[in-house]
Each structure stands twice: as structure tokens, then as C-alpha cells.
Design a protein around this motif. Structure first.
Motif, PDB file in Angstrom:
ATOM      1  N   TYR A 198       2.223   8.905  -5.635  1.00 24.74           N
ATOM      2  CA  TYR A 198       1.225   8.286  -4.421  1.00 24.74           C
ATOM      3  C   TYR A 198       2.047   7.246  -3.489  1.00 24.74           C
ATOM      4  O   TYR A 198       2.962   6.404  -4.337  1.00 24.74           O
ATOM      5  CB  TYR A 198       0.161   7.436  -5.278  1.00 24.74           C
ATOM      6  N   GLY A 199       1.925   7.312  -2.295  1.00 21.04           N
ATOM      7  CA  GLY A 199       2.557   6.448  -1.547  1.00 21.04           C
ATOM      8  C   GLY A 199       1.953   6.503   0.004  1.00 21.04           C
ATOM      9  O   GLY A 199       0.690   7.106   0.190  1.00 21.04           O
ATOM     10  N   GLY A 252      -0.613   2.238   9.621  1.00 18.76           N
ATOM     11  CA  GLY A 252       0.697   2.698   9.152  1.00 18.76           C
ATOM     12  C   GLY A 252       1.669   1.443   8.946  1.00 18.76           C
ATOM     13  O   GLY A 252       2.583   1.668   8.000  1.00 18.76           O
ATOM     14  N   LYS A 253       1.545   0.464   9.666  1.00 21.78           N
ATOM     15  CA  LYS A 253       2.467  -0.571   9.386  1.00 21.78           C
ATOM     16  C   LYS A 253       2.299  -1.160   8.181  1.00 21.78           C
ATOM     17  O   LYS A 253       3.326  -1.590   7.084  1.00 21.78           O
ATOM     18  CB  LYS A 253       2.327  -1.832  10.210  1.00 21.78           C
ATOM     19  N   LEU A 254       1.030  -1.376   7.606  1.00 20.79           N
ATOM     20  CA  LEU A 254       0.667  -1.935   6.360  1.00 20.79           C
ATOM     21  C   LEU A 254       1.199  -1.014   5.013  1.00 20.79           C
ATOM     22  O   LEU A 254       1.909  -1.563   4.106  1.00 20.79           O
ATOM     23  CB  LEU A 254      -0.873  -1.901   6.104  1.00 20.79           C
ATOM     24  N   THR A 255       1.146   0.404   5.261  1.00 25.98           N
ATOM     25  CA  THR A 255       1.529   1.174   4.148  1.00 25.98           C
ATOM     26  C   THR A 255       2.968   1.236   3.907  1.00 25.98           C
ATOM     27  O   THR A 255       3.743   1.421   3.074  1.00 25.98           O
ATOM     28  CB  THR A 255       1.107   2.741   4.374  1.00 25.98           C
ATOM     29  N   GLU A 256       3.643   1.265   5.219  1.00 27.00           N
ATOM     30  CA  GLU A 256       5.163   1.117   5.446  1.00 27.00           C
ATOM     31  C   GLU A 256       5.740  -0.083   4.625  1.00 27.00           C
ATOM     32  O   GLU A 256       6.656   0.142   3.893  1.00 27.00           O
ATOM     33  CB  GLU A 256       5.514   0.957   6.702  1.00 27.00           C
ATOM     34  N   ALA A 257       5.207  -1.042   4.783  1.00 28.19           N
ATOM     35  CA  ALA A 257       5.621  -2.218   4.186  1.00 28.19           C
ATOM     36  C   ALA A 257       5.268  -2.293   2.718  1.00 28.19           C
ATOM     37  O   ALA A 257       6.247  -2.526   1.870  1.00 28.19           O
ATOM     38  CB  ALA A 257       4.905  -3.435   4.969  1.00 28.19           C
ATOM     39  N   ALA A 258       4.063  -1.992   2.447  1.00 33.71           N
ATOM     40  CA  ALA A 258       3.596  -1.901   0.898  1.00 33.71           C
ATOM     41  C   ALA A 258       4.513  -0.975   0.225  1.00 33.71           C
ATOM     42  O   ALA A 258       4.912  -1.476  -1.222  1.00 33.71           O
ATOM     43  CB  ALA A 258       2.142  -1.524   0.989  1.00 33.71           C
ATOM     44  N   PHE A 259       4.798   0.112   0.575  1.00 35.05           N
ATOM     45  CA  PHE A 259       5.613   1.242  -0.117  1.00 35.05           C
ATOM     46  C   PHE A 259       6.955   1.345   0.182  1.00 35.05           C
ATOM     47  O   PHE A 259       7.953   1.782  -0.591  1.00 35.05           O
ATOM     48  CB  PHE A 259       4.831   2.691   0.042  1.00 35.05           C
ATOM     49  N   GLY A 260       7.496   0.468   1.179  1.00 35.03           N
ATOM     50  CA  GLY A 260       8.849   0.331   1.501  1.00 35.03           C
ATOM     51  C   GLY A 260       9.421  -0.305  -0.074  1.00 35.03           C
ATOM     52  O   GLY A 260      10.596  -0.275  -0.082  1.00 35.03           O
ATOM     53  N   GLN A 261       8.986  -1.312  -0.496  1.00 29.08           N
ATOM     54  CA  GLN A 261       9.258  -2.180  -1.635  1.00 29.08           C
ATOM     55  C   GLN A 261       8.197  -1.757  -2.764  1.00 29.08           C
ATOM     56  O   GLN A 261       7.453  -2.845  -3.370  1.00 29.08           O
ATOM     57  CB  GLN A 261       9.383  -3.543  -1.268  1.00 29.08           C
ATOM     58  N   ARG A 262       7.947  -0.541  -3.140  1.00 29.22           N
ATOM     59  CA  ARG A 262       6.982  -0.400  -4.009  1.00 29.22           C
ATOM     60  C   ARG A 262       7.029  -0.735  -5.455  1.00 29.22           C
ATOM     61  O   ARG A 262       5.949  -1.143  -6.314  1.00 29.22           O
ATOM     62  CB  ARG A 262       6.688   1.294  -4.172  1.00 29.22           C
ATOM     63  N   ARG A 263       8.184  -1.358  -5.993  1.00 26.25           N
ATOM     64  CA  ARG A 263       8.472  -2.017  -7.331  1.00 26.25           C
ATOM     65  C   ARG A 263       7.846  -3.522  -7.192  1.00 26.25           C
ATOM     66  O   ARG A 263       7.675  -4.041  -8.152  1.00 26.25           O
ATOM     67  CB  ARG A 263       9.838  -1.863  -7.739  1.00 26.25           C
ATOM     68  N   GLY A 298     -10.029  -9.820  -1.291  1.00 26.08           N
ATOM     69  CA  GLY A 298     -10.346  -9.938  -2.712  1.00 26.08           C
ATOM     70  C   GLY A 298      -9.447  -8.911  -3.521  1.00 26.08           C
ATOM     71  O   GLY A 298      -9.837  -8.237  -4.448  1.00 26.08           O
ATOM     72  N   ILE A 299      -8.067  -8.884  -3.103  1.00 24.13           N
ATOM     73  CA  ILE A 299      -7.237  -8.034  -4.011  1.00 24.13           C
ATOM     74  C   ILE A 299      -6.137  -8.620  -4.551  1.00 24.13           C
ATOM     75  O   ILE A 299      -5.506  -9.965  -3.806  1.00 24.13           O
ATOM     76  CB  ILE A 299      -6.534  -6.898  -2.945  1.00 24.13           C
ATOM     77  N   ASP A 300      -6.062  -8.695  -6.076  1.00 25.39           N
ATOM     78  CA  ASP A 300      -5.125  -9.571  -6.586  1.00 25.39           C
ATOM     79  C   ASP A 300      -3.608  -9.406  -6.157  1.00 25.39           C
ATOM     80  O   ASP A 300      -3.073  -8.344  -6.092  1.00 25.39           O
ATOM     81  CB  ASP A 300      -5.139  -8.954  -8.058  1.00 25.39           C
ATOM     82  N   PRO A 301      -3.267 -10.568  -5.433  1.00 30.10           N
ATOM     83  CA  PRO A 301      -1.684 -10.407  -5.037  1.00 30.10           C
ATOM     84  C   PRO A 301      -0.750 -10.140  -5.996  1.00 30.10           C
ATOM     85  O   PRO A 301       0.338  -9.665  -5.728  1.00 30.10           O
ATOM     86  CB  PRO A 301      -1.492 -11.853  -4.609  1.00 30.10           C
ATOM     87  N   THR A 302      -0.862  -9.879  -7.302  1.00 29.78           N
ATOM     88  CA  THR A 302       0.255  -9.531  -8.397  1.00 29.78           C
ATOM     89  C   THR A 302       0.186  -8.019  -8.583  1.00 29.78           C
ATOM     90  O   THR A 302       0.771  -7.455  -9.061  1.00 29.78           O
ATOM     91  CB  THR A 302      -0.052 -10.118  -9.736  1.00 29.78           C
ATOM     92  N   ARG A 303      -0.836  -7.147  -7.699  1.00 30.35           N
ATOM     93  CA  ARG A 303      -0.898  -5.717  -8.000  1.00 30.35           C
ATOM     94  C   ARG A 303       0.380  -5.119  -7.041  1.00 30.35           C
ATOM     95  O   ARG A 303       0.929  -5.719  -6.409  1.00 30.35           O
ATOM     96  CB  ARG A 303      -2.220  -5.202  -7.361  1.00 30.35           C
ATOM     97  N   ARG A 304       0.644  -3.884  -7.558  1.00 31.13           N
ATOM     98  CA  ARG A 304       1.516  -2.991  -6.686  1.00 31.13           C
ATOM     99  C   ARG A 304       0.818  -1.967  -5.699  1.00 31.13           C
ATOM    100  O   ARG A 304      -0.242  -1.739  -6.285  1.00 31.13           O
ATOM    101  CB  ARG A 304       2.679  -2.630  -7.711  1.00 31.13           C
ATOM    102  N   ALA A 305       1.738  -1.548  -5.018  1.00 33.12           N
ATOM    103  CA  ALA A 305       1.033  -0.714  -3.927  1.00 33.12           C
ATOM    104  C   ALA A 305       0.293   0.479  -4.300  1.00 33.12           C
ATOM    105  O   ALA A 305      -0.376   0.974  -3.867  1.00 33.12           O
ATOM    106  CB  ALA A 305       2.276  -0.323  -2.690  1.00 33.12           C
ATOM    107  N   GLU A 306       0.993   1.203  -5.384  1.00 32.99           N
ATOM    108  CA  GLU A 306       0.550   2.307  -5.950  1.00 32.99           C
ATOM    109  C   GLU A 306      -0.610   2.191  -6.919  1.00 32.99           C
ATOM    110  O   GLU A 306      -1.219   3.390  -6.997  1.00 32.99           O
ATOM    111  CB  GLU A 306       1.486   3.254  -6.827  1.00 32.99           C
ATOM    112  N   THR A 307      -1.265   1.019  -6.936  1.00 30.92           N
ATOM    113  CA  THR A 307      -2.483   0.908  -7.685  1.00 30.92           C
ATOM    114  C   THR A 307      -3.693   0.769  -6.677  1.00 30.92           C
ATOM    115  O   THR A 307      -4.746   0.948  -7.163  1.00 30.92           O
ATOM    116  CB  THR A 307      -2.361  -0.116  -8.616  1.00 30.92           C
ATOM    117  N   LEU A 308      -3.339   0.538  -5.573  1.00 34.91           N
ATOM    118  CA  LEU A 308      -4.498   0.341  -4.526  1.00 34.91           C
ATOM    119  C   LEU A 308      -5.121   1.746  -3.867  1.00 34.91           C
ATOM    120  O   LEU A 308      -4.490   2.931  -3.802  1.00 34.91           O
ATOM    121  CB  LEU A 308      -4.032  -0.200  -3.292  1.00 34.91           C
ATOM    122  N   SER A 309      -6.488   1.506  -4.002  1.00 34.47           N
ATOM    123  CA  SER A 309      -7.079   2.923  -3.320  1.00 34.47           C
ATOM    124  C   SER A 309      -6.830   2.991  -1.937  1.00 34.47           C
ATOM    125  O   SER A 309      -6.423   2.029  -1.429  1.00 34.47           O
ATOM    126  CB  SER A 309      -8.663   2.659  -3.660  1.00 34.47           C
TER     127      SER A 309
END
Length: 275
Positions: free
Chosen positions: A170-171, A222-233, A253-264
Motif C-alpha cells: 500500500y502506497g 498528490g502532494k500529500l501522498t508523495e510526502a507521506a509515503f516518501g518517508q513511509r517508515r 482527528g488523526i493521531d500524529p504518531t500513525r504511519r502512512a500505510e495505516t491511513l485509509s
């Protein structure tokens, strides 16, 4: 002669000296059973204009026409292939339009303005396949100019297109495809079906646009997904720092400690709409 009255593809390739070029991402599909299977996976083509990218010697082109495509528009960058495609054009008068040129510089919406339903079907050159898909998924006007896409990718890319949140694959591709379309892997294609055989298994993906995807700005998502998955760890508060980071995440209302691959997909859309 083969099933359509044209010479076998291997003969065509030998006669025109069409050795697949790695620089063009070419792997020619010679198995007529498989080209027919791809054409059938594209649906009822009898009233459709089918856009094909990278036809090469024309294996899939022939299958699309033989399976009743009203018209095929084939974009081919490799000038060596044009003579072979011209033979197919003469065999199916008025039904095949060959457009010499680079698919990345092609105005597909303009090509599609025929007044007929448009479907895209292609064994995409490996080196441009993902980029073309992203462009087709992010066109400004929606519903888009096409009714469906039936496309061949390396299996790893196909898995990223259909990936669900939480999975390894997922990315960005999964978010964009999941947001605007319903995508599924239709079937796999083994390396030995191609000349030369690639090192990996390929998959045919069938993609159908959603009538009304969740409203979001294409550019922002597009920008958001690029930034989120650009540093997915990294945690999202870190990877999205340049777009508002913790403040942005907490505002929807999204927990800031979550990682990109967990978001719907829905959560990504909420974030895009808040930027």
C-alpha cells in the motif's frame, strides 16, 4: 497464417528485424491466447475506441481488432514497428489509427474526443507504465475520458495498484487508484509468454472509474501522498511536517504518531481537504 489471416507474429518480427529494445521498456507479447485474453478482459469493444500504448509488432492490436474493437488508436514511439502496424491497418481498413510518438507527450483526452466510448488497453512499456497510470488517475475532469483501463504491469506494480491500507504494497498508487477507481488484478502472465522473457511475472489489471469519488483536489492529494509515503517508515507528524505536520493531523482527528500505510483512502482525502 494465424487466426486473423495475418502472418504469425514471430514471422513479422523476423521480417521487420524487430528486436525488443531494453531502452524502450519493450517485451513483446507473442502468445495469441494471452493477447486474446487481455482483449476479452477489456470488455465489450464493439462500440468503443480503444487506445493502446506501445503496440510494438501489434500482437495485442490484432487481438483487439479481432475481438471486435470498433477502432484502435495505437501510440508507438519505435519507428521500426510502424511498417508492421501499417500491415495490420491495411488488413482492417479504417479501424486502426497509428500515432507515431511518445505517449508521455500525448494528449489522450484530445485523442479520445471521437464521440464514442473510450477504453484503454495496453501491454505498457515497463519504463513508463506507472507514470502513465498516475496521469490517467489524476486527470482534472472526472468522470474521465475513458470507461475502463486494462493494463499490463510487473506484478509488483499491479499489487501496489490494488493494495489495501495496512498491507506492505500500500502506497501512493493504492491511494490514488482506490480513491477514484475500482481496480482488480484480472490474471497473471508468466515471463515465458514474452520475447525476451522479463525476469518477473506480469499481471493484467482492470480499472474502472468511480462515478463519484470522494471530493478532493487532485494536486493536493498528490502532494500529500508523495510526502507521506516518501518517508513511509516515519510517523506522519514528521513526514508531513512541510504540509502542517501535527497541527494538520490533529485538525482532522488523526493521531500524529500513525504511519502512512495505516491511513485509509478516506483519511487521506480528509487530510488533503484540510491542507
Amino acid at each position: 497464417m494465424s487466426f486473423d489471416g495475418l502472418p504469425p507474429l514471430r514471422d513479422v518480427i523476423d521480417r521487420h528485424e524487430l528486436r525488443a529494445k531494453k531502452a524502450l521498456g519493450q517485451n513483446f507479447l507473442l502468445d495469441l491466447n494471452l493477447t486474446g485474453k487481455i482483449a476479452r478482459a477489456a470488455g465489450d469493444l464493439t462500440h468503443a475506441t480503444v487506445i493502446e500504448v506501445g503496440p510494438g509488432p501489434g500482437g495485442l492490436t490484432r487481438a483487439l481488432l479481432a475481438h471486435g474493437a470498433k477502432r484502435v488508436i495505437a501510440i508507438e514511439k519505435d519507428e521500426r514497428c510502424l511498417a508492421a502496424l501499417d500491415e495490420i491497418s491495411r488488413h482492417y481498413p479504417g479501424r486502426l489509427q497509428v500515432v507515431p510518438g511518445d505517449a508521455l507527450k500525448t494528449d489522450f483526452a484530445q485523442l479520445a474526443s471521437t464521440g464514442e466510448p473510450v477504453r484503454i488497453a495496453a501491454n505498457l512499456p515497463y519504463n513508463v507504465g506507472t507514470e502513465l497510470l498516475v496521469r490517467w488517475l489524476t486527470v482534472r475532469q472526472w468522470p474521465p475520458f475513458y470507461q475502463s483501463m486494462t493494463l499490463m504491469f510487473q506484478r509488483e506494480v499491479a499489487q501496489r495498484i490494488v493494495a489495501e491500507p495496512g498491507s506492505e504494497a500500500y502506497g501512493r498508487l493504492g491511494v490514488l487508484a482506490g480513491w477514484r477507481t475500482q481496480a482488480r488484478i484480472a490474471f497473471d502472465v508468466p515471463p515465458q509468454a514474452f520475447t525476451p522473457p522479463p525476469k518477473v511475472t506480469s499481471s493484467v489489471v482492470h480499472v474502472v472509474p468511480r462515478e463519484e469519488p470522494l471530493p478532493a483536489d487532485v494536486g493536493k492529494l498528490g502532494k500529500l501522498t508523495e510526502a507521506a509515503f516518501g518517508q513511509r517508515r516515519k510517523m506522519l507528524r514528521q513526514s508531513l511536517k512541510g504540509l502542517g505536520g501535527e497541527r494538520l493531523l490533529e485538525s482532522v482527528g488523526i493521531d500524529p504518531t500513525r504511519r502512512a500505510e495505516t491511513l485509509s483512502v478516506e483519511e487521506f482525502v480528509r487530510l488533503a481537504n484540510a491542507t
